[in-house]
Design an enzyme around this catalytic site. Structure first.
Site, short mmCIF file in Angstrom:
data_model
loop_
_atom_site.label_atom_id
_atom_site.label_comp_id
_atom_site.label_asym_id
_atom_site.label_seq_id
_atom_site.Cartn_x
_atom_site.Cartn_y
_atom_site.Cartn_z
N CYS B 34 15.03 21.21 15.77
CA CYS B 34 15.62 20.59 16.97
C CYS B 34 17.03 20.05 16.67
CB CYS B 34 14.72 19.46 17.46
SG CYS B 34 15.50 18.50 18.78
N LYS B 61 1.81 19.00 22.64
CA LYS B 61 2.09 17.71 22.03
C LYS B 61 0.85 16.88 21.74
CE LYS B 61 6.42 17.94 24.38
NZ LYS B 61 7.30 17.62 25.46
N VAL B 74 11.88 14.58 20.60
CA VAL B 74 12.36 14.08 19.32
C VAL B 74 13.88 14.04 19.37
CG1 VAL B 74 10.40 14.90 17.98
CG2 VAL B 74 12.36 16.42 18.32
N GLU B 86 15.76 9.15 22.00
CA GLU B 86 17.08 9.63 22.46
C GLU B 86 18.06 9.55 21.29
OE1 GLU B 86 18.01 11.01 25.34
OE2 GLU B 86 16.09 10.73 26.32
N SER B 87 18.52 10.70 20.83
CA SER B 87 19.26 10.78 19.56
C SER B 87 20.43 9.80 19.44
CB SER B 87 19.74 12.21 19.32
OG SER B 87 20.61 12.64 20.34
#
Lengths: 238, 238
Positions: B34, B61, B74, B86-87
């Site tokens: 990802c 999931k 992720v 949330e990155s």
């Protein structure tokens, strides 16, 4: 609000001269009906920052605007030769610059949770615009999308959160959907959304919301001029 | 990297038990391919934070994952009963939690500029995915979009910025477009993009990038399994 100068001033077009900005002064580039600029207007309103406002034509953009912001979007803040744009970045910047009136919590975990909440509520904005711009005639799909977004908001809204300001602009505009009979929506938000109703009620009492709130008919009129007539009436209501 | 435990561990599926998380320990929920999780992996790598990693099946999931993160995405960080996802929010959170290894600058204006840059470079991600998922056959439109996004990146990239980490994951994957002859792209980024080339060269030397970089063939293989075969091979390469 005494802290704003020119919030409802005539919109500047290409060819209009940009007034000089004095050293130490802060300026907000705004469009009176933009929900994203509205986020920063509310933030500034709540923080009571002295700010002068330039309203900008976003359909035909003045050169001095695009030079400062190649994306050509509002809100944009300028002070002492510095420019910052993107509503959430502007608001965090204002908190960092003036921490004594910080709206975001200082605790890292609380901050992160508030930001996540704003992110998760953004589907409401997307659903509202999808509904308003829907062209399929019966509004079935757009209505389903809106229902999903509102149910999501209903499950997420908490009593008090920084994001209340970030999401308010879209909720201020939402009742537009009740004005046009073809939408088939009589009430907003209606009894199915008690938390959302309580949130709206609470927000409408906040001085920073009240100070810059516009009548729903004005919002509708602007959206029509912009989306249907493709000729946004930037000076509506002044 | 010594600071990661289980970065390339077998992906957990529904029904698999989630190992307990000890008090004071930090865990990253990840998916090995990802690009958004990759942002946090790089951030953690650069900050040298001791973190244990759980790789998660994102197609089906596990319950314990959705319970912690209703968006089911992720990266997600968990420690002492707290979860953050949330990155970009995760990365800022890690900076606030561990300011001694902060990657974002502390000056408010510099911080804002870095965040704006990441935002403005996000069109590269959109263009890459539009290109890879393009179905129009001749790739003309998708190629135009990609060219525009890369020219935008070329004009924006500066020598050193926090966002280099936020945008790297997509540039690590970008050479995939040279692997399939039907795309008609021989080199990436090519001589037309000297700043982008210099950025890529510089990034490939960074220890935190090198430590978690995957061969381009592996990225391609995963994308094929996920997008063409609709059966993502989450354990590729381990």
């Amino acid at each position: 609000m005494a802290n704003f100068e020119g919030l409802n001033s005539i919109t500047l077009n290409p060819g209009d001269e940009l007034p000089p900005l004095a050293s130490g002064r802060m300026r907000l580039y705004n469009m009176m009906f933009c929900p994203f600029a509205h986020r920063s207007v509310l933030y500034i309103s709540k923080k009571k920052l002295p700010v002068e406002v330039i309203n900008v034509n976003l359909m035909e953009k003045p050169d001095w605007f695009v030079q400062r912001n190649p994306l050509g979007k509002v809100p944009m803040i300028e002070h002492d030769g510095k420019v910052v744009f993107e509503s959430l970045i502007v608001n965090e910047y204002l908190d960092e610059l003036f921490p004594e009136t910080a709206i975001l919590p200082t605790d890292p975990y609380e901050r992160a949770q508030q930001k996540i909440l704003v992110e998760r509520l953004s589907s409401v904005t997307a659903a509202f615009f999808a509904f308003m711009m829907n062209k399929d005639g019966d509004y079935k799909q757009a209505k389903d999308g809106m229902k999903k977004a509102l149910e999501n908001a209903e499950s997420l809204l908490v009593d008090d959160f920084y994001g209340d300001i970030a999401v308010w602009p879209i909720f201020e505009r939402f009742p537009i959907i009740t004005l046009n009979p073809k939408f088939g929506v009589k009430k907003f938000p209606g009894i199915k959304y008690p938390k959302l109703s309580a949130y709206i009620k609470r927000m409408k009492k906040q001085p920073e919301i009240k100070a810059v709130m516009k009548p729903i008919e004005l919002h509708e009129k602007f959206l029509k001029s912009a989306w249907i007539e493709k000729n946004p009436d930037y000076n509506l209501g002044i």
